[in-house]
Design a protein around this motif. Structure first.
Motif, PDB file in Angstrom:
ATOM      1  N   LEU A 138      -6.804  -3.466 -11.277  1.00  0.00           N
ATOM      2  CA  LEU A 138      -7.394  -3.394  -9.939  1.00  0.00           C
ATOM      3  C   LEU A 138      -6.399  -2.842  -8.929  1.00  0.00           C
ATOM      4  CD1 LEU A 138      -9.341  -6.797  -9.793  1.00  0.00           C
ATOM      5  CD2 LEU A 138     -10.335  -4.497  -9.835  1.00  0.00           C
ATOM      6  N   MET A 139      -5.131  -3.247  -9.071  1.00  0.00           N
ATOM      7  CA  MET A 139      -4.107  -2.747  -8.162  1.00  0.00           C
ATOM      8  C   MET A 139      -3.935  -1.242  -8.314  1.00  0.00           C
ATOM      9  SD  MET A 139      -1.295  -5.821  -8.449  1.00  0.00           S
ATOM     10  CE  MET A 139      -0.084  -4.960  -7.454  1.00  0.00           C
ATOM     11  N   GLU A 140      -3.978  -0.766  -9.560  1.00  0.00           N
ATOM     12  CA  GLU A 140      -3.856   0.678  -9.787  1.00  0.00           C
ATOM     13  C   GLU A 140      -5.049   1.416  -9.203  1.00  0.00           C
ATOM     14  OE1 GLU A 140      -1.381   2.521 -11.046  1.00  0.00           O
ATOM     15  OE2 GLU A 140      -0.190   0.687 -11.054  1.00  0.00           O
ATOM     16  N   GLN A 141      -6.251   0.838  -9.411  1.00  0.00           N
ATOM     17  CA  GLN A 141      -7.449   1.462  -8.846  1.00  0.00           C
ATOM     18  C   GLN A 141      -7.383   1.487  -7.316  1.00  0.00           C
ATOM     19  OE1 GLN A 141     -10.739  -0.738 -10.464  1.00  0.00           O
ATOM     20  NE2 GLN A 141     -10.418  -0.006 -12.547  1.00  0.00           N
ATOM     21  N   LEU A 142      -6.906   0.368  -6.733  1.00  0.00           N
ATOM     22  CA  LEU A 142      -6.769   0.304  -5.283  1.00  0.00           C
ATOM     23  C   LEU A 142      -5.749   1.324  -4.786  1.00  0.00           C
ATOM     24  CD1 LEU A 142      -7.446  -1.103  -2.614  1.00  0.00           C
ATOM     25  CD2 LEU A 142      -5.638  -2.762  -3.113  1.00  0.00           C
ATOM     26  N   LYS A 143      -4.663   1.444  -5.541  1.00  0.00           N
ATOM     27  CA  LYS A 143      -3.635   2.412  -5.162  1.00  0.00           C
ATOM     28  C   LYS A 143      -4.196   3.828  -5.199  1.00  0.00           C
ATOM     29  CE  LYS A 143       1.069   3.842  -6.378  1.00  0.00           C
ATOM     30  NZ  LYS A 143       2.196   3.639  -7.332  1.00  0.00           N
ATOM     31  N   GLN A 196      -4.817   6.369  -2.104  1.00  0.00           N
ATOM     32  CA  GLN A 196      -4.262   7.720  -2.099  1.00  0.00           C
ATOM     33  C   GLN A 196      -5.313   8.742  -1.690  1.00  0.00           C
ATOM     34  OE1 GLN A 196      -0.861   8.532  -2.872  1.00  0.00           O
ATOM     35  NE2 GLN A 196      -1.645  10.307  -1.782  1.00  0.00           N
ATOM     36  N   VAL A 197      -6.541   8.543  -2.223  1.00  0.00           N
ATOM     37  CA  VAL A 197      -7.640   9.445  -1.865  1.00  0.00           C
ATOM     38  C   VAL A 197      -7.934   9.350  -0.370  1.00  0.00           C
ATOM     39  CG1 VAL A 197     -10.114   9.888  -2.160  1.00  0.00           C
ATOM     40  CG2 VAL A 197      -8.683   9.411  -4.158  1.00  0.00           C
ATOM     41  N   ILE A 198      -7.956   8.098   0.137  1.00  0.00           N
ATOM     42  CA  ILE A 198      -8.218   7.888   1.569  1.00  0.00           C
ATOM     43  C   ILE A 198      -7.118   8.531   2.408  1.00  0.00           C
ATOM     44  CG2 ILE A 198      -8.359   6.122   3.370  1.00  0.00           C
ATOM     45  CD1 ILE A 198      -9.653   4.292   1.241  1.00  0.00           C
TER      46      ILE A 198
END
Length: 566
Positions: free
Chosen positions: A227-232, A236-238
């Motif tokens: 989840l942390m990787e997905q959030l990261k 990044q996209v944002i």
């Protein structure tokens, strides 16, 4: 299908209305008639709305045929006796007490149905969540685990339910919560035969103020890391999107914002209006502060590209080493620090307009690449091999003489002619001082809105001061002076005294007045000479000594005069 049971109700007060509302929702019951002495009772109105027959006396009620059940809800013995004596033999009668018992049974059945429905919904939710859940009673007996519990721990539900948490996991968050009667947060532990690392949160289960057990929810650390990787990645996209948005703007000014009546100014304005409808490259020339960027905004805002990006680039403000990357973007890993692919200004401006301010300060290497874009409308990012096609309208601006630079070899001659398809020459403010009153009026209105002021205007002496000054910084300097004056003014009128401290006009104004033979108050002349001396020698102690010597006054006298001027 079985015949519906026909029911009649006598007494439509609170009790009868409750019976009515319950029975009307049951499929196999048909309420044929209701009766009450008071026509305005809520139950009577309810029945009329539903299309159920109503009556106000027992005789009319008893004349209704084929009633299977009569519910007497008044509790009046006389009414009960009359109904019992005159009802049809086939009609069963339920008195008030029996009706109340029936109502209680129905309500309890509905509550039970609600509880079963809620339990079913809760089971569905618990069985579908990804987190592992375990519930134990106050004595530690495990009562429930969801499917995710077995997935995470590899322990089947049958080997967990019925066992005691104090035996199978005495040091876990659930056992700790049961012992302390307090919530447990972020408890890290290992569970299951594979010793999976998990993070647990446990909370007491309290019913009517009494703790009945506890529940624990936990998740493997590997899931949290994912989840942390997905959030990261999402962040990044944002960040990338925000970076693009921050670089893209729309035009902020229109031709209505451009004020001027001087022939040179009107000529530039007329050409700009015509040029706005084309896609030709435009070169705007003029001293700093003459409004070149405002013209670029107005041209874009009136063009066919007005709903597309308007990108501004100050060629003099970007370090030379980053110019190429800023203009054309770069691929990830193109150079040290290029951690991700970046879109350049040209790519961001695709479909719209790019405004190249201070174009005369662009280095020769980048001039060659810009020439290719103007000719072919294509380029490659730094470190990239893919050719990117763009459709960009270029507006360039400079306060330098590009033709002279080209003759000296400091600017590409072919690029100069590419940029100079249409040239707008903006005159310096000193050439059209007659426009100063109009600028002042517009700027006062602007700064009143900005600062919540109510400045009405300038005194005639203050206006004369502005008209006598040469304005080396042009309209930008005038705007700066007016803004400072309006910020500091206390009344509704700006006076020449406050302007004297803002306009750096000592030398030009003094010379003009001497040449024209105008008389100036000694006090005013003294202040201007002191300001001139301070400007020439500086504000340091040594500078003040030299200024005092040049003015032929003592240092102490200079300090006293400076104090009265501040």
């Amino acid at each position: 299908m079985d015949r519906k049971v026909r029911v009649g109700i006598v007494g439509m007060g609170r009790g009868g209305s409750t019976v009515y509302k319950t029975l009307r929702s049951i499929d196999h019951i048909d309420i044929s008639v209701v009766c009450d002495l008071l026509e305005q009772n809520p139950g009577m109105e309810m029945a009329r709305v539903d299309g159920v027959a109503t009556c106000m006396n027992l005789n009319a009620f008893l004349n209704v045929p084929n009633l299977d059940v009569i519910i007497e809800a008044t509790g009046d013995p006389i009414v009960q006796e009359q109904l019992e004596r005159n009802k049809a033999k086939t009609s069963a009668m339920v008195e008030a007490q029996g009706a109340n018992l029936m109502m209680y049974i129905i309500e309890e059945k509905e509550k039970l149905a609600d509880i079963k429905r809620l339990k079913g919904e809760l089971d569905t939710v618990l069985n579908s969540v990804q987190e592992a859940i375990e519930v134990a009673g106050i004595d530690g007996e495990i009562k429930y685990v969801n499917p995710s519990f077995s997935r995470v721990t590899s322990i089947p539900a049958s080997q967990r339910i019925g066992h005691n948490i104090f035996d199978v996991s005495p040091n876990g968050a659930l056992a700790r919560c049961l012992r302390t009667h307090e919530p447990v947060f972020a408890h890290r532990a290992q569970v299951g035969g594979s010793n999976v690392d998990v993070i647990s949160n446990a909370s007491p289960i309290v019913v009517d103020g009494k703790m009945e057990g506890a529940v624990v929810v936990f998740q493997p650390l590997t899931d949290i890391y994912k989840l942390m990787e997905q959030l990261k990645a999402s962040n990044q996209v944002i960040d990338d999107l925000q970076s693009r948005i921050n670089q893209i703007s729309t035009s902020s000014y229109t031709f209505d914002d451009l004020i001027g009546s001087h022939p040179e100014f009107e000529s530039a304005l007329d050409l700009a209006r015509k040029a706005a409808k084309s896609n030709s490259t435009i070169l705007i020339t003029g001293e700093s502060g003459t409004g070149k960027e405002l013209f670029a905004h107005a041209i874009h805002g009136t063009s066919l590209r007005l709903d597309k990006p308007f990108i501004k680039v100050n060629c003099a403000a970007i370090p030379e080493t980053l110019l190429e990357s800023e203009f054309f973007g770069h691929e990830k890993g193109a150079f040290t620090g290029a951690l991700k692919t970046k879109l350049g200004k040209m790519e961001l401006a695709n479909g719209g307009t790019i405004f190249l301010d201070e174009i005369g300060d662009m280095n020769p290497y980048l001039q060659a690449k810009l020439l290719r874009v103007l000719q072919e409308m294509e380029f490659e990012r730094v470190g990239g091999t893919q050719t990117i096609k763009v459709d960009v309208r270029v507006i360039a601006a400079t306060n330098r003489n590009l033709l002279e630079l080209a003759k000296r070899g400091d600017f590409r001659e072919d690029l100069y002619y590419r940029l100079n398809v249409l040239e707008l020459r903006l005159p310096p403010l000193r050439k059209h001082k007659e426009d100063i009153p109009a600028y002042v009026h517009s700027l006062i209105a602007k700064f009143n809105r900005k600062f919540g002021k109510h400045v009405m205007g300038l005194t005639s002496q203050a206006e004369e001061l502005l008209m006598q000054y040469d304005w080396p910084g042009n309209i930008r300097e005038l705007q700066n002076v007016l803004e400072r004056a309006i910020v500091t003014v206390e009344g509704e009128i700006v006076t020449h005294k406050s302007m004297l401290n803002l306009v750096d006009s000592q030398t030009p104004l003094l010379q003009d007045q001497v040449v024209s033979g105008e008389i100036m108050p000694i006090e005013q002349m003294e202040k201007q000479m002191i300001r001139l001396a301070m400007k020439r020698y500086g504000d340091s102690v040594e500078g003040k000594k030299q200024a005092a010597k040049a003015l032929r006054i003592s240092l102490a006298t200079l300090y006293n005069k400076l104090r009265t001027m501040s």
